[in-house]
Design an enzyme around this catalytic site. Sequence first.
Site, PDB file in Angstrom:
ATOM      1  N   ARG A  75      41.245  40.880  37.076  1.00 21.15           N
ATOM      2  CA  ARG A  75      41.037  39.243  36.797  1.00 21.15           C
ATOM      3  C   ARG A  75      40.257  38.196  37.277  1.00 21.15           C
ATOM      4  NH1 ARG A  75      45.854  43.123  36.569  1.00 21.15           N
ATOM      5  NH2 ARG A  75      46.715  43.042  34.765  1.00 21.15           N
ATOM      6  N   LYS A 116      48.844  42.014  39.656  1.00 18.09           N
ATOM      7  CA  LYS A 116      49.621  41.674  39.312  1.00 18.09           C
ATOM      8  C   LYS A 116      51.365  42.131  39.759  1.00 18.09           C
ATOM      9  CE  LYS A 116      48.902  39.592  34.577  1.00 18.09           C
ATOM     10  NZ  LYS A 116      49.305  39.614  33.455  1.00 18.09           N
ATOM     11  N   HIS A 119      38.017  35.530  31.491  1.00 18.06           N
ATOM     12  CA  HIS A 119      38.428  37.023  31.496  1.00 18.06           C
ATOM     13  C   HIS A 119      37.704  37.640  30.404  1.00 18.06           C
ATOM     14  CE1 HIS A 119      42.599  38.471  31.817  1.00 18.06           C
ATOM     15  NE2 HIS A 119      42.944  39.015  30.627  1.00 18.06           N
ATOM     16  N   ARG A 162      35.955  40.237  32.017  1.00 12.53           N
ATOM     17  CA  ARG A 162      37.172  41.917  31.475  1.00 12.53           C
ATOM     18  C   ARG A 162      37.581  42.545  30.231  1.00 12.53           C
ATOM     19  NH1 ARG A 162      41.464  43.755  34.533  1.00 12.53           N
ATOM     20  NH2 ARG A 162      43.523  43.345  33.338  1.00 12.53           N
ATOM     21  N   HIS A 194      46.720  47.637  33.796  1.00  8.72           N
ATOM     22  CA  HIS A 194      47.410  47.970  32.578  1.00  8.72           C
ATOM     23  C   HIS A 194      49.034  48.388  32.955  1.00  8.72           C
ATOM     24  CE1 HIS A 194      44.891  45.854  29.670  1.00  8.72           C
ATOM     25  NE2 HIS A 194      45.087  44.468  30.513  1.00  8.72           N
ATOM     26  N   TYR A 246      42.100  46.694  22.928  1.00 10.89           N
ATOM     27  CA  TYR A 246      40.233  47.246  23.142  1.00 10.89           C
ATOM     28  C   TYR A 246      40.257  47.864  21.828  1.00 10.89           C
ATOM     29  CZ  TYR A 246      41.650  44.857  27.374  1.00 10.89           C
ATOM     30  OH  TYR A 246      41.717  43.906  28.547  1.00 10.89           O
TER      31      TYR A 246
END
Length: 309
Positions: free
Chosen positions: A148, A172, A244, A247, A270, A279
């Site tokens: 990210r 995150k 992004h 990514r 994730h 994806y």
Amino acid sequence: MDWNSYIKNYQSYLKIERGLSTNTIENYSFDIDRLRLFLTENEIAVSPIQIGEETLQQFIYSVSKQVNPRSQARIISGLKSFFSYLIFEDYRTTNPLELIETPKTGRKLPDTLTTDEIDTLIAAIDLTSNEGERNRAILETLYGCGLRVSELASLKISDLFFEEGFVKVTGKGNKQRFVPIGDLTKKFIEIYKNNNRTQLSVQKGFEDTLFLNRRGKQLTRAMIFTIIKNLAFKINLNKNISPHTLRHSFATHLLENGADLRSIQLMLGHESITTTEIYVHLDRKFLTEVLNTFHPRKNPHSDLPEVEG
């Protein structure tokens, strides 16, 4: 307490107890400020404890005329979180948004770049400029590690474990993970770090920050966006891209070349593999090829026992 007090306490909760980033907290706060502005403009004097479903429905209706369904859904989600916090702290007993439906937005598939487009983008970097080697290392790291933009901006020199073949990434909620790094990406980071970065006057507090601006401070997310946007314009790339995008391209190309979703999930950071599954939808042709290659019944003329009639 007034709105300010409740919001301030909520921000502290998001930071300390949920470990959310400053950017995420600002987004949550923006949703509440939007509601508060609506109340002020319509002369509705009500506290977060007193506000009811009817007033919030009026607000959502007003918002629906100003933003698209995706933004509307995000605002509703943000406010639901705020009122859930108030219930958690025993300020309220019910969530006034509980029965308000979130608009259907559909699943927006991310843009991706082909490997040729990525090569062209990186080749467009002016390596004779002071920031050229840095910008090449940035793009190679975004694409080579699937980071990210906030993760890249905060990357430390002490996070580089090149001998082991990994970089330590803080994602995150301050959750850390180790992401593998390829030899090419390592090479361009080393060139920047050992040749160009050493020419900068590094400001106090940024000695360990990998990617620096010309003033010796940490690069902002906006600056990284600008670098990529300018390169896309330079090569006449008719796609709306951002950091992004690199990514997404990282994950897509891994999938297309046979990587499994679980491995991609771990590299992207994730929490849920459901997030990673987006994806899968990018290349149906690839999935068909997987089936035709690996499924035991791929050949209609395979040796099957005859069925007696």
